[in-house]
Write a protein that holds these residues in place. Structure first.
Motif, mmCIF file in Angstrom:
data_model
loop_
_atom_site.group_PDB
_atom_site.id
_atom_site.type_symbol
_atom_site.label_atom_id
_atom_site.label_comp_id
_atom_site.label_asym_id
_atom_site.label_seq_id
_atom_site.Cartn_x
_atom_site.Cartn_y
_atom_site.Cartn_z
ATOM 1 N N ASN A 151 13.003 -0.006 -12.578
ATOM 2 C CA ASN A 151 12.040 0.397 -11.848
ATOM 3 C C ASN A 151 10.888 -1.066 -12.379
ATOM 4 N N MET A 152 11.361 -1.918 -12.455
ATOM 5 C CA MET A 152 10.495 -3.176 -12.990
ATOM 6 C C MET A 152 9.657 -3.895 -11.568
ATOM 7 N N THR A 153 10.862 -3.888 -10.425
ATOM 8 C CA THR A 153 10.920 -4.566 -9.203
ATOM 9 C C THR A 153 10.304 -3.744 -8.337
ATOM 10 N N HIS A 154 9.606 -3.759 -7.495
ATOM 11 C CA HIS A 154 9.096 -3.171 -5.977
ATOM 12 C C HIS A 154 8.251 -4.090 -5.082
ATOM 13 N N GLN A 155 8.715 -3.283 -4.046
ATOM 14 C CA GLN A 155 7.836 -4.226 -3.087
ATOM 15 C C GLN A 155 6.552 -2.932 -3.177
ATOM 16 N N PRO A 156 5.626 -3.506 -3.109
ATOM 17 C CA PRO A 156 4.211 -2.065 -3.129
ATOM 18 C C PRO A 156 4.286 -1.158 -2.014
ATOM 19 N N SER A 157 3.613 -0.261 -2.606
ATOM 20 C CA SER A 157 3.654 1.191 -1.513
ATOM 21 C C SER A 157 2.694 2.373 -2.396
ATOM 22 N N ALA A 158 2.681 3.481 -1.898
ATOM 23 C CA ALA A 158 1.499 4.382 -2.236
ATOM 24 C C ALA A 158 2.047 4.834 -3.422
ATOM 25 N N GLU A 159 3.962 4.756 -3.697
ATOM 26 C CA GLU A 159 4.525 5.213 -5.347
ATOM 27 C C GLU A 159 4.711 3.810 -5.606
ATOM 28 N N THR A 160 4.257 2.815 -5.690
ATOM 29 C CA THR A 160 4.372 1.762 -6.614
ATOM 30 C C THR A 160 4.023 1.284 -6.942
ATOM 31 N N ASP A 192 -4.974 -2.241 3.856
ATOM 32 C CA ASP A 192 -5.361 -2.801 5.221
ATOM 33 C C ASP A 192 -3.549 -1.907 5.843
ATOM 34 N N GLY A 193 -3.975 -0.515 6.420
ATOM 35 C CA GLY A 193 -2.519 0.014 6.530
ATOM 36 C C GLY A 193 -1.882 0.049 5.617
ATOM 37 N N GLU A 194 -1.007 -0.323 5.380
ATOM 38 C CA GLU A 194 0.209 -0.116 4.351
ATOM 39 C C GLU A 194 -0.042 -1.891 3.381
ATOM 40 N N ALA A 195 -0.324 -2.760 3.484
ATOM 41 C CA ALA A 195 -0.357 -2.805 2.895
ATOM 42 C C ALA A 195 -1.815 -3.664 1.646
ATOM 43 N N PHE A 196 -2.006 -4.037 1.214
ATOM 44 C CA PHE A 196 -2.495 -4.058 -0.147
ATOM 45 C C PHE A 196 -2.920 -5.389 -0.785
ATOM 46 N N TYR A 197 -3.882 -5.744 -1.293
ATOM 47 C CA TYR A 197 -4.128 -6.947 -0.800
ATOM 48 C C TYR A 197 -5.115 -6.725 -2.346
ATOM 49 N N MET A 198 -5.019 -8.100 -3.591
ATOM 50 C CA MET A 198 -6.378 -8.866 -3.881
ATOM 51 C C MET A 198 -7.492 -10.280 -3.661
ATOM 52 N N ALA A 199 -8.209 -9.686 -3.201
ATOM 53 C CA ALA A 199 -9.545 -11.029 -3.109
ATOM 54 C C ALA A 199 -9.898 -10.979 -3.964
ATOM 55 N N LEU A 200 -9.460 -12.972 -4.365
ATOM 56 C CA LEU A 200 -10.413 -14.004 -5.437
ATOM 57 C C LEU A 200 -11.174 -14.298 -5.202
ATOM 58 N N ARG A 201 -12.272 -14.404 -5.510
ATOM 59 C CA ARG A 201 -13.896 -15.392 -5.231
ATOM 60 C C ARG A 201 -13.765 -17.083 -5.673
ATOM 61 N N ARG A 202 -14.242 -17.705 -4.463
ATOM 62 C CA ARG A 202 -13.600 -19.221 -4.894
ATOM 63 C C ARG A 202 -15.196 -19.295 -5.597
ATOM 64 N N ILE A 226 -0.130 -8.765 -1.794
ATOM 65 C CA ILE A 226 0.702 -8.347 -1.985
ATOM 66 C C ILE A 226 1.524 -8.247 -1.519
ATOM 67 N N ALA A 227 2.994 -8.849 -2.340
ATOM 68 C CA ALA A 227 4.483 -8.707 -1.265
ATOM 69 C C ALA A 227 5.776 -8.017 -2.088
ATOM 70 N N TYR A 228 4.861 -8.146 -4.305
ATOM 71 C CA TYR A 228 5.582 -7.247 -4.479
ATOM 72 C C TYR A 228 4.779 -7.260 -6.426
ATOM 73 N N TYR A 277 2.975 -0.132 -19.405
ATOM 74 C CA TYR A 277 2.072 -0.827 -19.688
ATOM 75 C C TYR A 277 0.890 -1.302 -19.077
ATOM 76 N N ARG A 278 1.776 -2.392 -18.165
ATOM 77 C CA ARG A 278 0.520 -3.099 -17.365
ATOM 78 C C ARG A 278 1.771 -3.335 -15.813
ATOM 79 N N GLN A 279 1.038 -3.751 -15.015
ATOM 80 C CA GLN A 279 1.867 -4.765 -13.300
ATOM 81 C C GLN A 279 1.007 -5.589 -13.386
ATOM 82 N N THR A 280 1.880 -6.470 -13.185
ATOM 83 C CA THR A 280 1.389 -7.710 -11.792
ATOM 84 C C THR A 280 2.091 -7.593 -10.857
ATOM 85 N N TYR A 281 1.233 -9.085 -10.122
ATOM 86 C CA TYR A 281 0.867 -8.936 -8.730
ATOM 87 C C TYR A 281 1.283 -10.718 -8.354
ATOM 88 N N LEU A 282 2.674 -10.222 -7.199
ATOM 89 C CA LEU A 282 2.399 -11.474 -6.514
ATOM 90 C C LEU A 282 2.315 -11.368 -5.103
#
Length: 530
Positions: free
Chosen positions: A78-87, A120-130, A141-143, A149-154
């Motif tokens: 379960n180390m690498t997953h595409q994003p979903s409500a479960e992952t 947005d729907g089933e898509a997850f987003y992280m927005a960084l301020r300039r 978020i693609a993966y 312990y922690r979760q990384t976002y790609l």
């Protein structure tokens, strides 16, 4: 005088005389079937060296159902997953993260968060301020990587790079945090967060994916890591990551039941390896430990990273790399090293979380005996002990050590100067102290060293300071000084018991002229033990 009647003994009939006609017919057909299988199918010999292709975890699951079901529950699976409500474990329901006060250096820093999350729907987003503006740039978020312990976002860039975003989710703290700033003890300014997405190792599928996927293939890339064409067989650490590519194995057994019977007999009765697949228990020590070292032994130079990526378990006829043991101790344990995750204590003992495997390799138990990682850790569910109790101070873990150190079996109290069954009487307490520093969860803590032949030497704590060279005695006896621990060790074991663990640094001096050993880019990677 009346004669006694002789008791008749009724003899039981052979079982075949009890069968009915239909049962005779069924047994006969089974005999004919088995005879036909073994007559029409012959045992096939197999090559001891070979080069196979990867087939994927689903093919393995068709036969190895029990092992597969255990593996499915594991952190590896379960180390690498595409994003979903479960992952997704982080807060993406309008979550925010604000700069700490000392990092609020630009306009808007004290007025707006540095990051927002949303869906947005089933898509997850992280927005960084300039930096210096009120503009937020959304990254889909693609993966997601990790969950314990922690979760990384790609996020997926146009050039095909899966870019690691700078903020991660701490499961323990239940909040986002700038992992690399915490790891490097640097200021998490907004400018720095954006810069983190320009480093070479932030291109996850060109750098980190070798340990978080199975059979990473880098087809194309550019020097700046802005272009990446990559493929992998399985997300996460699947069967073939540890057992090697399985195409020959599946073909050899798929239609030949004689091969299966003979292989089972040879494996169970004679201890032979099974055809065309790797069992780490049945290979040489270096090849066996390479399976784990590929990802858990990252204190290597960047030049060696490609060798580790190309490694695969097996017995290659084409010269593929099947043994990484020549690189296990590539870099010296230079006292006082500060590079993040590969730190070393002032007395030369491994300190950083990436040094757990290295501490094991440094052990005399490894050098002179045959311990393996999977003696204690369940290889198919790596989050669990192989035997209950073996991953903690207990009678179970003591028995593991005493299987070699048999002379101490009846002398535990005399050897440890602690009452049997009490803290201090277990092998773990003194020989595997909590001296490996970890902040993978976003919370700084210490976990156990695997340097199993470690002998507590409080003299090093006196020499370098307890904060720079801890010892097992003061780990428990926190109300005492290192000087007290030295006196106690001398009283119990004699003057020769202290002042002997400090390491020679001559090799370090030689290699330091070649490698910048305290710079982050001097090492292959920093582990994402998520």
């Amino acid at each position: 005088m009346a004669k006694k009647k002789r008791k008749q003994v009724q003899q039981s009939r052979p079982f075949w005389r009890k069968l009915t006609g239909w049962q005779y017919f069924f047994v006969g057909m089974m005999v004919l079937l088995v005879t036909a299988v073994f007559t029409l199918t012959t045992y096939e010999s197999y090559a001891s060296v070979y080069d196979a292709d990867y087939v994927g975890k689903e093919v393995c699951a068709e036969c190895h159902t029990i092992m597969y079901s255990r593996w499915e529950q594991s952190p590896h699976a379960n180390m690498t997953h595409q994003p979903s409500a479960e992952t997704v474990v982080g807060n993406f329901e309008n979550g925010t993260w604000e700069l700490p006060p000392n990092a609020q250096l630009l306009p808007f820093d004290d007025q707006l968060p540095a990051m927002r999350t949303f869906t947005d729907g089933e898509a997850f987003y992280m927005a960084l301020r300039r930096p210096g503006t009120a503009e937020f740039v959304p990254f889909q978020i693609a993966y997601v990587i990790g969950y314990q312990y922690r979760q990384t976002y790609l996020t997926l860039e146009e050039g095909g790079v899966l870019r690691r975003l700078p903020l991660q989710w701490s499961v323990e703290r239940q909040e986002f945090f700038p992992y690399w700033n915490l790891q490097e003890n640097s200021l998490p300014t907004l400018e720095d967060l954006w810069l983190q997405m320009t480093s070479l190792n932030s291109a996850w599928n060109l750098f980190c994916a070798r340990c978080h996927t199975t059979n990473l293939d880098i087809i194309a890339r550019d020097p700046n890591h802005t272009v990446a064409v990559t493929e992998w067989t399985d997300e996460g650490i699947a069967c073939e990551a540890c057992h090697g590519p399985g195409s020959h194995h599946t073909n050899y057994f798929s239609g030949n039941y004689v091969n299966r019977v003979v292989a089972f007999a040879n494996s169970q009765l004679r201890g032979e390896p099974v055809a065309y697949i790797v069992n780490p228990r049945k290979v040489d020590r270096g090849e066996s430990m390479s399976v784990c070292a590929r990802c858990h032994g990252p204190d290597i130079t960047i030049a060696t990273t490609e060798i580790y990526r190309q490694y695969e378990p097996g017995y290659s006829a084409e010269g593929r790399i099947n043994d990484l043991s020549p690189y296990f101790q590539q870099l010296p344990l230079e006292p006082g090293r500060t590079a993040p995750t590969v730190e070393v204590w002032a007395d030369g003992s491994p300190r950083g979380i990436a040094m757990v495997f290295r501490s094991f390799i440094e052990s005399e138990c490894y050098e002179h005996s045959e311990p393996r990682c999977f003696d204690c850790h369940d290889p198919h569910n790596n989050g669990q002990p192989r035997v209950p109790g073996i991953l903690e101070p207990s009678d179970v873990s003591n028995r593991y050590c005493l299987s070699c150190h048999m002379e101490l079996t009846e002398q535990i109290a005399e050897h440890t100067f602690h009452e049997v069954g009490e803290p201090g009487s277990y092998c773990y307490d003194c020989h595997m102290p909590n001296q490996i520093e970890s902040i993978v969860s976003g919370v700084r803590r210490f976990t156990r060293s695997h340097w199993m032949s470690y002998i507590p030497d409080p003299q090093n704590s006196v020499t370098f300071g307890l904060d720079n060279a801890p010892n097992a005695c003061n780990e428990c006896h926190t109300d005492e000084t290192p000087e007290w621990a030295v006196e106690t060790m001398v009283e119990w074991y004699g003057p020769q018991s202290v002042g002997m663990v400090s390491r020679e640094t001559a090799v370090y001096d030689i290699l330091a002229a070649t490698f910048d050993l305290n710079q982050p880019n001097g090492f292959a990677c920093f582990p994402a033990d998520s």
